[in-house]
Design a protein around this motif. Sequence first.
Motif, mmCIF file in Angstrom:
data_model
loop_
_atom_site.group_PDB
_atom_site.id
_atom_site.type_symbol
_atom_site.label_atom_id
_atom_site.label_comp_id
_atom_site.label_asym_id
_atom_site.label_seq_id
_atom_site.Cartn_x
_atom_site.Cartn_y
_atom_site.Cartn_z
ATOM 1 N N UNK A 1 0.812 -1.209 0.000
ATOM 2 C CA UNK A 1 0.000 0.000 0.000
ATOM 3 C C UNK A 1 0.853 1.269 0.000
ATOM 4 N N UNK A 2 1.844 1.331 0.860
ATOM 5 C CA UNK A 2 2.665 2.536 0.983
ATOM 6 C C UNK A 2 3.479 2.814 -0.263
ATOM 7 N N UNK A 3 4.067 1.782 -0.823
ATOM 8 C CA UNK A 3 4.915 1.936 -2.009
ATOM 9 C C UNK A 3 4.067 2.374 -3.201
ATOM 10 N N UNK A 4 2.942 1.709 -3.384
ATOM 11 C CA UNK A 4 2.067 2.043 -4.517
ATOM 12 C C UNK A 4 1.488 3.447 -4.336
ATOM 13 N N UNK A 5 1.087 3.780 -3.129
ATOM 14 C CA UNK A 5 0.518 5.103 -2.867
ATOM 15 C C UNK A 5 1.519 6.220 -3.110
ATOM 16 N N UNK A 6 2.747 6.007 -2.680
ATOM 17 C CA UNK A 6 3.776 7.034 -2.878
ATOM 18 C C UNK A 6 4.060 7.232 -4.357
ATOM 19 N N UNK A 7 4.197 6.133 -5.079
ATOM 20 C CA UNK A 7 4.457 6.226 -6.519
ATOM 21 C C UNK A 7 3.268 6.859 -7.249
ATOM 22 N N UNK A 8 2.057 6.502 -6.842
ATOM 23 C CA UNK A 8 0.862 7.062 -7.475
ATOM 24 C C UNK A 8 0.783 8.565 -7.236
ATOM 25 N N UNK A 9 1.107 9.006 -6.037
ATOM 26 C CA UNK A 9 1.095 10.441 -5.737
ATOM 27 C C UNK A 9 2.084 11.212 -6.585
ATOM 28 N N UNK A 10 3.278 10.633 -6.767
ATOM 29 C CA UNK A 10 4.294 11.286 -7.607
ATOM 30 C C UNK A 10 3.828 11.349 -9.060
ATOM 31 N N UNK A 11 3.216 10.255 -9.533
ATOM 32 C CA UNK A 11 2.739 10.236 -10.930
ATOM 33 C C UNK A 11 1.584 11.217 -11.121
ATOM 34 N N UNK A 12 0.699 11.347 -10.118
ATOM 35 C CA UNK A 12 -0.421 12.286 -10.221
ATOM 36 C C UNK A 12 0.097 13.712 -10.324
ATOM 37 N N UNK A 13 1.109 14.046 -9.526
ATOM 38 C CA UNK A 13 1.671 15.399 -9.567
ATOM 39 C C UNK A 13 2.333 15.685 -10.908
ATOM 40 N N UNK B 1 1.453 14.318 -13.746
ATOM 41 C CA UNK B 1 0.512 14.072 -14.830
ATOM 42 C C UNK B 1 0.345 15.326 -15.679
ATOM 43 N N UNK B 2 0.206 15.130 -16.968
ATOM 44 C CA UNK B 2 0.066 16.261 -17.889
ATOM 45 C C UNK B 2 -1.178 17.074 -17.578
ATOM 46 N N UNK B 3 -1.078 18.360 -17.790
ATOM 47 C CA UNK B 3 -2.206 19.258 -17.545
ATOM 48 C C UNK B 3 -3.372 18.959 -18.484
ATOM 49 N N UNK B 4 -3.098 18.314 -19.610
ATOM 50 C CA UNK B 4 -4.169 17.986 -20.546
ATOM 51 C C UNK B 4 -4.975 16.771 -20.079
ATOM 52 N N UNK B 5 -4.421 15.954 -19.198
ATOM 53 C CA UNK B 5 -5.103 14.745 -18.741
ATOM 54 C C UNK B 5 -5.931 14.986 -17.489
ATOM 55 N N UNK B 6 -5.452 15.831 -16.585
ATOM 56 C CA UNK B 6 -6.134 16.059 -15.310
ATOM 57 C C UNK B 6 -7.547 16.620 -15.446
ATOM 58 N N UNK B 7 -7.802 17.568 -16.345
ATOM 59 C CA UNK B 7 -9.158 18.140 -16.418
ATOM 60 C C UNK B 7 -10.270 17.110 -16.666
ATOM 61 N N UNK B 8 -9.951 16.033 -17.370
ATOM 62 C CA UNK B 8 -10.967 15.003 -17.614
ATOM 63 C C UNK B 8 -11.405 14.373 -16.294
ATOM 64 N N UNK B 9 -10.451 14.090 -15.424
ATOM 65 C CA UNK B 9 -10.771 13.505 -14.124
ATOM 66 C C UNK B 9 -11.438 14.526 -13.205
ATOM 67 N N UNK B 10 -11.010 15.773 -13.312
ATOM 68 C CA UNK B 10 -11.609 16.827 -12.488
ATOM 69 C C UNK B 10 -13.063 17.072 -12.884
#
Length: 128
Positions: free
Chosen positions: A72-84, A86-95
């Motif tokens: 959980x910790x390893x995946x969560x840390x990596x996911x947080x880094x990837x989210x930060x 993430x391209x600005x063109x991809x985030x608005x779809x999720x938002x």
Amino acid sequence: MSRPWTTSRLQGPGRQKPPGERCPQEALHGNKKAKQEARKAPGKLAGPPHAYWLWLDESREAIQQELRTKAFGVVGKSAGEKWKALLASTKPAYEKLAADKKDDYETAMAEWTEPEGNKENAGNNDDE
């Protein structure tokens, strides 16, 4: 010199005190977890997910395969880094999807709270 909180000679060394006698506050406060559960309203909806959680639901498996672990910790840390990163063109779809889910949640909550109404004035039907 004896201490008031130790077991007395009459009780014996192997006997435990009942819950109310162990600690006076324990009898007053009771079971904390039971109180928290009682405070939750039955049937209340869970809050809407944020954009990050919607993205993580789709990306978790790929991240786990890339890291070759489900920790959980390893995946969560990596996911947080990837989210930060993430391209600005991809985030608005999720938002946008998160905003839609928030609107749905707000309407559902309004429907859920509506039948309860104003309980203070439920018996007052005086027309003056």
